[in-house]
Design an enzyme around this catalytic site. Structure first.
Site, PDB file in Angstrom:
ATOM      1  N   HIS A 142      67.359  28.578  16.218  1.00  0.00           N
ATOM      2  CA  HIS A 142      66.045  29.004  15.841  1.00  0.00           C
ATOM      3  C   HIS A 142      65.467  30.178  16.473  1.00  0.00           C
ATOM      4  CE1 HIS A 142      62.908  26.499  17.697  1.00  0.00           C
ATOM      5  NE2 HIS A 142      63.944  25.732  17.758  1.00  0.00           N
ATOM      6  N   GLU A 185      62.100  27.273  11.715  1.00  0.00           N
ATOM      7  CA  GLU A 185      62.642  25.978  11.960  1.00  0.00           C
ATOM      8  C   GLU A 185      61.349  25.246  12.477  1.00  0.00           C
ATOM      9  OE1 GLU A 185      63.920  22.591  14.944  1.00  0.00           O
ATOM     10  OE2 GLU A 185      62.303  24.258  15.082  1.00  0.00           O
TER      11      GLU A 185
HETATM   12 CO    CO Z   1      60.217  23.161  18.846  1.00  0.00          CO
HETATM   13 ZN    ZN Z   2      63.403  23.926  18.493  1.00  0.00          ZN
END
Ligand code: CO
Ligand code: ZN
Length: 369
Positions: free
Chosen positions: A71, A215
């Site tokens: 992410h 994320e």
């Molecule tokens: Co994190």
């Molecule tokens: Zn992470």
């Protein structure tokens, strides 16, 4: 292309990624860095509607897909109010603990791209009650001082409600191979993905390197990317808790720094995050052992990664995680060991090169009757 892999090279990539401003939903700066890195080595490259970057390296088989996910977003703050005297009030983006904000410097990015520094001030010890000194303030008590004296001055700077801020922190070396900074969660996973994607040679499966958005606010980018790709197997590359420091008893340690990347078995409270596919765990261990890569096996008590939603894509995806042990996650002083980072790159590369279409097919739905 070359398969050179130096600590210096990894450090400089990680430094660039870590110092970029990119809280959830505002990953644009990081996205440009990612595109710069993969452009030369990807056979296909696209950005989806939510902002995920999807880079593809074609495999020799012509069928079968391995999805890697790391992410781009980091925890941060929204400007939620600007008062008459020019102080900003804030709300969290993702799991940013109040105690990590005490006396911090932040960088604020306006919607037109201007960047300013601010500080999270608090009353000095001289003027507060002794019991207040020991308490962590609530989110609503914090304010950001950008040096302005009025609301008008702040508006003239271009700062508006809805603009974003992150910790102001350089990535700096400690001694040996250890480095410290902000957003190592998950710019280190991103660095592992970008470096390994660059040096993966003639994989059988198509390799999809996906730099995901959002994320930290609910694994959102990974969910739509997995839907569009329909991978046959997936690995998330993210940090995990290294708890080998004072105050945590040895029997509670999740992982240790410098002992190699961690192969995840499970995460989340009561294993509610991900239970990694057992065949993926086995394969990761086999690949690590065959390639002489040190590794740890990890069971994490809380938190999870993109692998949790990828595993639930459509009819299900065998998913696992290669974790980079990191101390003090979700703070401006996260610490990782570059040896673990290099070994995570090697493990990701080796897994991508050793997985076969035959193996992923063996994990698929089997008709009994
Ligand atoms: Co994190
Ligand atoms: Zn992470």
């Amino acid at each position: 292309m070359g398969s050179s892999l130096s600590k210096e090279e990894v450090f400089s990539l990680l430094k660039k990624l870590s110092e970029g401003i990119g809280p959830s939903g505002n990953e644009g700066i990081i996205r440009e860095l990612v595109i710069d890195e993969v452009r030369k080595v990807a056979d296909e490259l696209r950005i989806d509607t939510l902002g995920n970057v999807i880079a593809v390296k074609k495999g020799s088989r012509g069928s079968g897909k391995l999805m890697l996910a790391a992410h781009m977003d980091e925890i941060g703050l929204f400007v939620s109010h600007i008062d008459d005297r020019g102080f900003l009030r804030i709300l969290p983006i993702g799991g940013i603990p109040e105690r990590s904000l005490v006396y911090q410097r932040v960088v604020i990015k306006t919607r037109d791209g201007r960047v300013y520094r601010g500080v999270l001030g608090l009353k000095p010890p001289h003027v507060i009650k002794p019991e207040e000194l020991r308490q962590i303030p609530e989110m609503k008590e914090f304010f950001v001082d950008v040096g302005a004296s009025s609301r008008e001055e702040v508006l003239n700077m271009g700062i508006r409600v809805g603009d974003i801020a992150v910790f102001d922190r350089e990535l700096s070396p400690l001694i040996g191979d250890r480095v410290t900074g902000k957003a190592i969660d998950d710019r280190v996973g991103l660095a592992v993905m970008l470096k390994s994607f660059e040096i993966i040679e003639s994989p059988e499966l198509d390799v999809y390197a996906v730099a995901t958005v959002q994320e930290e606010v609910g694994l959102k980018g990974a969910e739509v990317a997995a839907y569009s790709i329909t991978p046959d197997v997936a690995l998330a590359l993210d940090v995990t808790v290294a708890s080998d420091f004072p105050g945590v008893s040895e029997h509670e340690w999740c992982t240790q720094l410098g002992k190699g990347p961690a192969i995840k078995v499970a995460d989340g409270r009561s294993a509610s995050g991900l239970i990694a596919h057992p065949e993926v765990v086995k394969m990761l261990i086999k690949v690590a052992e065959e390639s002489g890569i040190p590794y740890q096996v990890e069971v994490l008590a809380g938190g999870t990664t993109d692998a949790s939603v990828i595993a639930l894509n459509k009819e299900g995806v065998p998913a696992g995680v290669i974790s980079i042990p990191s101390r003090y996650i979700h703070s401006p002083v996260e610490v990782v060991d570059l040896k673990d980072v290099l070994n995570a790159i090697k493990l990701t590369k080796a897994f991508a090169e050793k997985t076969t279409y035959e193996w992923v097919s063996s994990l698929k739905e089997r008709r009994i009757k």
